[in-house]
Structures are given as structure tokens and as C-alpha cells.
Write an enzyme that holds these catalytic residues in place. Structure first.
Site, PDB file in Angstrom:
ATOM      1  N   ASN A 190       0.854  -1.199   0.000  1.00  0.00           N
ATOM      2  CA  ASN A 190       0.000   0.000   0.000  1.00  0.00           C
ATOM      3  C   ASN A 190       0.885   1.243   0.000  1.00  0.00           C
ATOM      4  O   ASN A 190       2.106   1.141  -0.046  1.00  0.00           O
ATOM      5  CB  ASN A 190      -0.958  -0.021   1.193  1.00  0.00           C
ATOM      6  CG  ASN A 190      -0.199  -0.107   2.501  1.00  0.00           C
ATOM      7  OD1 ASN A 190       0.565   0.786   2.847  1.00  0.00           O
ATOM      8  ND2 ASN A 190      -0.373  -1.216   3.211  1.00  0.00           N
ATOM      9  N   ALA A 203       1.353   1.183  11.685  1.00  0.00           N
ATOM     10  CA  ALA A 203       1.623   0.531  10.396  1.00  0.00           C
ATOM     11  C   ALA A 203       0.345   0.317   9.602  1.00  0.00           C
ATOM     12  O   ALA A 203      -0.730   0.143  10.178  1.00  0.00           O
ATOM     13  CB  ALA A 203       2.310  -0.817  10.635  1.00  0.00           C
ATOM     14  N   ASP A 215      -4.159  -6.409   4.913  1.00  0.00           N
ATOM     15  CA  ASP A 215      -5.232  -7.207   5.517  1.00  0.00           C
ATOM     16  C   ASP A 215      -5.300  -8.607   4.909  1.00  0.00           C
ATOM     17  O   ASP A 215      -5.803  -9.533   5.533  1.00  0.00           O
ATOM     18  CB  ASP A 215      -6.575  -6.501   5.337  1.00  0.00           C
ATOM     19  CG  ASP A 215      -6.646  -5.239   6.189  1.00  0.00           C
ATOM     20  OD1 ASP A 215      -6.231  -5.304   7.358  1.00  0.00           O
ATOM     21  OD2 ASP A 215      -7.088  -4.188   5.679  1.00  0.00           O
ATOM     22  N   LYS A 267       8.283 -16.992 -11.295  1.00  0.00           N
ATOM     23  CA  LYS A 267       7.553 -15.833 -11.804  1.00  0.00           C
ATOM     24  C   LYS A 267       6.333 -16.286 -12.622  1.00  0.00           C
ATOM     25  O   LYS A 267       6.461 -17.156 -13.496  1.00  0.00           O
ATOM     26  CB  LYS A 267       8.500 -15.012 -12.688  1.00  0.00           C
ATOM     27  CG  LYS A 267       7.878 -13.744 -13.200  1.00  0.00           C
ATOM     28  CD  LYS A 267       8.865 -12.973 -14.065  1.00  0.00           C
ATOM     29  CE  LYS A 267       8.156 -11.818 -14.738  1.00  0.00           C
ATOM     30  NZ  LYS A 267       9.004 -11.188 -15.736  1.00  0.00           N
ATOM     31  N   ASP A 327      -4.325 -10.125  12.652  1.00  0.00           N
ATOM     32  CA  ASP A 327      -4.576  -8.754  13.106  1.00  0.00           C
ATOM     33  C   ASP A 327      -3.705  -8.508  14.337  1.00  0.00           C
ATOM     34  O   ASP A 327      -4.072  -8.845  15.466  1.00  0.00           O
ATOM     35  CB  ASP A 327      -6.065  -8.559  13.426  1.00  0.00           C
ATOM     36  CG  ASP A 327      -6.393  -7.089  13.644  1.00  0.00           C
ATOM     37  OD1 ASP A 327      -5.522  -6.353  14.170  1.00  0.00           O
ATOM     38  OD2 ASP A 327      -7.511  -6.672  13.291  1.00  0.00           O
ATOM     39  N   LYS A 382     -13.752   0.388  15.624  1.00  0.00           N
ATOM     40  CA  LYS A 382     -12.467  -0.331  15.777  1.00  0.00           C
ATOM     41  C   LYS A 382     -11.985  -0.292  17.214  1.00  0.00           C
ATOM     42  O   LYS A 382     -11.446  -1.272  17.723  1.00  0.00           O
ATOM     43  CB  LYS A 382     -11.400   0.290  14.869  1.00  0.00           C
ATOM     44  CG  LYS A 382     -11.501  -0.193  13.439  1.00  0.00           C
ATOM     45  CD  LYS A 382     -10.444   0.415  12.542  1.00  0.00           C
ATOM     46  CE  LYS A 382     -10.826   0.132  11.084  1.00  0.00           C
ATOM     47  NZ  LYS A 382     -10.132   0.941  10.120  1.00  0.00           N
ATOM     48  N   LYS A 394     -11.654  -3.987  18.668  1.00  0.00           N
ATOM     49  CA  LYS A 394     -10.306  -4.506  18.917  1.00  0.00           C
ATOM     50  C   LYS A 394      -9.910  -4.361  20.392  1.00  0.00           C
ATOM     51  O   LYS A 394      -8.816  -4.761  20.778  1.00  0.00           O
ATOM     52  CB  LYS A 394      -9.289  -3.789  18.023  1.00  0.00           C
ATOM     53  CG  LYS A 394      -9.549  -3.992  16.524  1.00  0.00           C
ATOM     54  CD  LYS A 394      -8.329  -3.669  15.672  1.00  0.00           C
ATOM     55  CE  LYS A 394      -8.649  -3.790  14.190  1.00  0.00           C
ATOM     56  NZ  LYS A 394      -7.472  -3.873  13.322  1.00  0.00           N
TER      57      LYS A 394
HETATM   58  O1  PMT Z   1       2.971   5.826   6.669  1.00  0.00           O
HETATM   59  P1  PMT Z   1       2.422   7.170   6.241  1.00  0.00           P
HETATM   60  O2  PMT Z   1       2.583   7.425   4.766  1.00  0.00           O
HETATM   61  O3  PMT Z   1       2.976   8.277   7.091  1.00  0.00           O
HETATM   62  O4  PMT Z   1       0.836   7.156   6.492  1.00  0.00           O
HETATM   63  C1  PMT Z   1       0.334   7.068   7.776  1.00  0.00           C
HETATM   64  C2  PMT Z   1      -0.864   6.120   7.875  1.00  0.00           C
HETATM   65  C3  PMT Z   1      -2.031   6.728   7.099  1.00  0.00           C
HETATM   66  C4  PMT Z   1      -0.520   4.751   7.285  1.00  0.00           C
HETATM   67  C5  PMT Z   1      -1.200   5.965   9.397  1.00  0.00           C
HETATM   68  O5  PMT Z   1      -1.457   7.238   9.932  1.00  0.00           O
HETATM   69  C6  PMT Z   1      -2.376   5.037   9.626  1.00  0.00           C
HETATM   70  O6  PMT Z   1      -3.524   5.447   9.616  1.00  0.00           O
HETATM   71  N1  PMT Z   1      -2.071   3.711   9.872  1.00  0.00           N
HETATM   72  C7  PMT Z   1      -3.091   2.671   9.968  1.00  0.00           C
HETATM   73  C8  PMT Z   1      -3.600   2.392   8.593  1.00  0.00           C
HETATM   74  C9  PMT Z   1      -4.531   1.242   8.497  1.00  0.00           C
HETATM   75  O7  PMT Z   1      -4.244   0.379   7.788  1.00  0.00           O
HETATM   76  O8  PMT Z   1      -5.578   1.274   9.276  1.00  0.00           O
HETATM   77  P2  PMT Z   1      -6.618  -0.004   9.364  1.00  0.00           P
HETATM   78  O9  PMT Z   1      -7.920   0.637   9.552  1.00  0.00           O
HETATM   79  O10 PMT Z   1      -6.502  -0.949   8.244  1.00  0.00           O
HETATM   80  O11 PMT Z   1      -6.130  -0.771  10.657  1.00  0.00           O
HETATM   81  C10 PMT Z   1      -6.560  -0.395  11.974  1.00  0.00           C
HETATM   82  C11 PMT Z   1      -5.456  -0.665  12.954  1.00  0.00           C
HETATM   83  O12 PMT Z   1      -5.170  -2.065  13.002  1.00  0.00           O
HETATM   84  C12 PMT Z   1      -4.141   0.017  12.639  1.00  0.00           C
HETATM   85  O13 PMT Z   1      -3.584   0.445  13.865  1.00  0.00           O
HETATM   86  C13 PMT Z   1      -3.282  -1.091  12.025  1.00  0.00           C
HETATM   87  O14 PMT Z   1      -1.907  -0.875  12.292  1.00  0.00           O
HETATM   88  C14 PMT Z   1      -3.795  -2.317  12.728  1.00  0.00           C
HETATM   89  N2  PMT Z   1      -3.737  -3.558  11.944  1.00  0.00           N
HETATM   90  C15 PMT Z   1      -4.449  -3.664  10.797  1.00  0.00           C
HETATM   91  C16 PMT Z   1      -4.426  -4.860  10.096  1.00  0.00           C
HETATM   92  C17 PMT Z   1      -3.644  -5.927  10.581  1.00  0.00           C
HETATM   93  N3  PMT Z   1      -3.594  -7.068   9.925  1.00  0.00           N
HETATM   94  N4  PMT Z   1      -2.944  -5.791  11.707  1.00  0.00           N
HETATM   95  C18 PMT Z   1      -2.977  -4.627  12.409  1.00  0.00           C
HETATM   96  O15 PMT Z   1      -2.314  -4.508  13.441  1.00  0.00           O
END
Ligand code: PMT
Length: 403
Positions: free
Chosen positions: A213, A278, A282, A292, A309, A339, A343
Site C-alpha cells: 500500500n 503501520a 489485511d 515468476k 490482526d 475499531k 479490537k
Molecule cells: O505511513 P504514512 O505514509 O505516514 O501514512 C500514515 C498512515 C495513514 C498509514 C497511518 O497514519 C495510519 O492510519 N495507519 C493505519 C492504517 C490502516 O491500515 O488502518 P486499518 O484501519 O486498516 O487498521 C486499523 C489498525 O489495526 C491500525 O492500527 C493497524 O496498524 C492495525 N492492523 C491492521 C491490520 C492488521 N492485519 N494488523 C494490524 O495490526
């Protein structure tokens, strides 16, 4: 306990000495009050030639102090009381003359007297012509001040009011505000161990392709840096980025969501706070092709499976103060609250993505939510936003520990 910018709730004396940059003091006072500080202004007589006390009175919400021996001002709050009242004294602009007088310990007007009489930290934002700034006398005076623990903020380089270009411009109010914020951030997480995740993950499809991403890691790295500045021991688990590791931070580089989950599990037990900035993938391909993939057919389907997660696992398995991020394009608060609850987090920092914010942008703005609370952090560069977030996390973390 002071609030979100680190400046909120603080009592700041703004000293204004005579110089064209005095017009910026009006904005500085406005921004300080907006950030929740209580402000009192002290002006030298020559500063009143550049900006009126009335303007600064209206913006600070308090009478402006201009003379040492003014019975009315002394009756309202004497200079010694003012010196004791201050949590910080910020002199902006600081002229060459003010710097020379204070470095020699002179106390021949209200501002210099106050600077000698206060035990609060003194911040000085020089503003003058570039030749005056470069003059050995000014440089020596500044060194003396620094040796005494005075914090010099700036000056910046650029175009000057006199038409010349060089070092000597006063820093912009926003930068001055951020410097105060950093000062008060110091130590709020002393003795804490903070684990931060940042950046994207990469999920291989075959030896040459992967799913990822647009995360640059800037937000998570800024959070790690701010936590270290706040006195924490910081471990940063980072997906692939171009960024240098912030000073004082230990970085563990990972590639996939599975690698990140493993690194977090190995570290989280010894941490007090987990911050998940991070953008973890997903889904990942159910199987990674050993060779390849050739483009033989017009269509190709990939079967994907959910990744672990990481955040939800930490929140459910470990008793840590857990902070998630939520990147949304709409319904920001509602999705983020979902969330937070689903979570089992202590806090969530929700960011709208797009229009120069969020993924791979330099700026961000956050709506930070916790059970029964909410705080908005307005748009700014990610380092400024991160410092405010860390101040807020420290407040909530300490409040939880004492509740
Ligand atoms: O890296 P930059 O370019 O500076 O951009 C910053 C950002 C936009 C990436 C950052 O500010 C941000 O919002 N990060 C979370 C992005 C995200 O993927 O959110 P989510 O809604 O998918 O996930 C929710 C939370 O669960 C997040 O804290 C994520 O780290 C965590 N997560 C999600 C999926 C997964 N498999 N494991 C996780 O721990």
C-alpha cells in the site's frame, strides 16, 4: 496535567523587544492562546513603536506590561509576581540590543528585569539584520546565553525586512509553538518502553511481485521519534521504507504482516505502550508461487487469505496500553469508534486519508478517541502531530495507571 500540545494549561510570558518582526508576536500570542496557554505580554518601550499594546492586550486577554515602574501595572501584577507566575518566558522577537543586555545581566527595563528575576526557562527567538546576527559581539552574547541554559530558537534564513537575504529572520509562530511543545514533552514518558509499528507490509505473489500500500512510514517514524523525545525507550518495528531510523530508537526491519506479527510478539511483553501506526496488509496470497507467473491467460485470479490482526492480538493477549490508528476515507469517527470497541483498544487515532493528508503525505490531522473522550489534533506536519499525540497518550496512560 497539561493537555494536548504540551502547551495547554501552561503560563507563558511573551516578551516583545523592538524590531519589525514584532508584528509576528500578535500571531504568536493568538496561537499560544488557541493551544490553551495562558499568556501575559511584556513589551519594551521600542516594541510599542512597532505594534500597539492594545493589539496584544486584545489577543492575550490580559493587560500588557510595558514599564518597570508603572504603579497601575505593579498593582495588578508586579514584575516579581509575573516572574514567579511564568512557566516559561519566550522573547520573540529578541533584538540584538535585548540579547546584548540580557547576556550582560542588565536589568534596566521591565523585560530584562523579568528575565533576571524568573526561574522559569527562558526561550529567545532572535530577529535582526543578517550582518548584525553574524557580528562577533552578537554571536558571543548568544553563546553566553546558551551556556547559561537559555534556549535559542532560530533565527531562520531568508528574505529580510531590510531587503537583504540571510540568517536573522524570526522563526514563524508555529515553529516557536512547536519548540515549546517539545520542551514540555521532555520526560513525560521517562521510564516507559514504547513499541511502535510503522510503514507498509509487502505480501509476495511470486519472486518478483507483491501486494502493498502507499504507507511511507512517516507517521509511525514521527511517533517513534516523539516518544523517544518524551524520554521513552522505543522499539520501532518497520515495514519497508526509505526513512532513516530516528535517533535513540531501536529499529527492527520486517517485510510481511507475518514478520511484523512475530517481531511485535517478541517485543511487546517488555513494553508498557503499543502504538500501531503501520498499514498492515489485511490479505496476503494464499500461496506464493515459486517461479515468476507468466502472462499466458488474459485474466488471472489470486486467492487471498486474511493476515493476522496484530493490534487485536496484542490488545486481547497483553495488558498493555494499546493505541491503534484508523485510516478512513469517510465516516471517520464512527468507523474509528467501531475499531476502538471491536479490537479492545485504549485509544485510537483516526485519520482521514486523501487531499494531502495520511498515506505518503507530509501532513496529517487526527481525531483521537478513547472511551468517554475525544481530542482533535489539527492539520500540521507529521512530526508536530506526533508530538501532540504522544503528549495525549502520556496523559491517558498515566491517568489510567492512577485511576
Ligand atoms: O505511513 P504514512 O505514509 O505516514 O501514512 C500514515 C498512515 C495513514 C498509514 C497511518 O497514519 C495510519 O492510519 N495507519 C493505519 C492504517 C490502516 O491500515 O488502518 P486499518 O484501519 O486498516 O487498521 C486499523 C489498525 O489495526 C491500525 O492500527 C493497524 O496498524 C492495525 N492492523 C491492521 C491490520 C492488521 N492485519 N494488523 C494490524 O495490526
Amino acid at each position: 496535567m497539561p493537555s494536548v500540545t504540551g502547551v495547554s494549561g501552561r503560563r507563558v510570558v511573551v516578551g516583545v523587544s523592538g524590531g519589525i518582526a514584532a508584528y509576528k508576536s500578535a500571531e504568536l500570542v493568538r496561537r499560544l492562546r488557541q493551544a490553551g496557554a495562558e499568556v501575559r505580554v511584556v513589551m519594551t518601550p521600542s516594541a510599542t513603536e512597532f505594534i500597539t499594546p492594545l493589539t496584544l492586550q486584545a489577543l492575550s486577554g490580559n493587560p500588557v506590561h510595558t514599564h518597570l515602574l508603572d504603579p497601575a501595572a505593579e498593582a495588578a501584577m508586579g514584575h516579581i509576581e509575573l516572574a514567579r507566575w511564568a512557566d516559561a518566558v519566550l522573547v520573540a522577537p529578541a533584538s540584538a540590543n535585548y540579547i546584548a543586555r540580557i547576556s550582560h545581566g542588565l536589568a534596566d527595563d521591565l523585560l530584562t528585569t523579568l528575565c533576571l528575576a524568573t526561574q522559569a526557562p527562558l526561550f529567545v527567538a532572535p530577529a535582526m539584520n543578517r550582518v548584525m546576527w553574524a557580528h562577533p559581539a552578537t554571536q558571543q552574547n548568544c553563546s553566553v546565553l546558551q551556556q547559561r541554559g537559555v534556549q535559542l530558537l532560530g533565527p531562520a534564513e531568508g528574505e529580510q525586512a531590510c531587503g537583504e537575504t540571510g540568517a536573522g529572520r524570526m522563526l514563524e509562530p508555529e515553529a516557536l509553538l512547536a519548540s515549546l511543545g517539545v520542551y514540555w514533552l521532555h520526560g513525560v514518558l521517562a521510564g516507559c518502553r514504547v513499541l511502535v509499528t510503522a510503514g507498509p507490509t509487502r505480501e509476495s505473489i511470486d519472486p518478483v511481485r507483491y501486494i502493498t500500500n502507499h504507507s511511507s512510514g512517516k507517521m509511525g517514524y514521527a511517533v517513534a521519534e516523539a516518544a523517544a523525545a518524551a524520554g521513552a525507550e522505543v522499539v520501532l518495528v518497520s515495514g519497508p521504507t526509505e526513512l532513516a531510523c530516528p535517533e535513540g530508537v531501536t529499529r527492527i526491519a520486517v517485510e510481511t504482516a507475518a514478520n511484523m506479527a512475530e517481531a511485535v510478539q517478541a517485543q511487546v511483553e517488555r513494553c508498557n505502550i503499543f502504538i500501531s501506526a503501520a498499514a498492515v496488509a489485511d490479505y496476503r496470497p494464499l500461496s506464493v508461487e515459486a517461479k515468476k507467473i507468466k502472462k499466458h491467460s488474459p485474466e488471472l485470479s489470486l486467492q487471498l487469505e486474511r493476515t493476522e490482526d496484530i493490534l487485536a492480538i496484542v490488545a486481547s493477549q497483553h495488558d498493555r496500553f494499546t493505541v491503534g490508528f484508523a485510516a478512513e476515507t469517510d465516516n471517520l469517527e464512527q468507523y474509528a469508534r467501531d475499531k476502538l470497541a471491536r479490537k479492545g483498544l485504549d485509544m485510537i487515532a483516526a485519520n482521514l486519508v486523501g487531499a494531502g493528508l495520511g498515506f505518503n503525505a507530509d501532513d496529517n490531522a487526527l481525531t483521537v478517541l478513547w472511551q468517554g473522550g475525544k481530542q482533535y489534533i489539527e492539520r500540521a506536519d507529521k512530526k508536530t502531530v506526533a508530538r501532540q499525540l504522544i503528549t495525549l497518550i502520556a496523559e491517558r496512560y498515566h491517568a489510567q495507571g492512577t485511576s
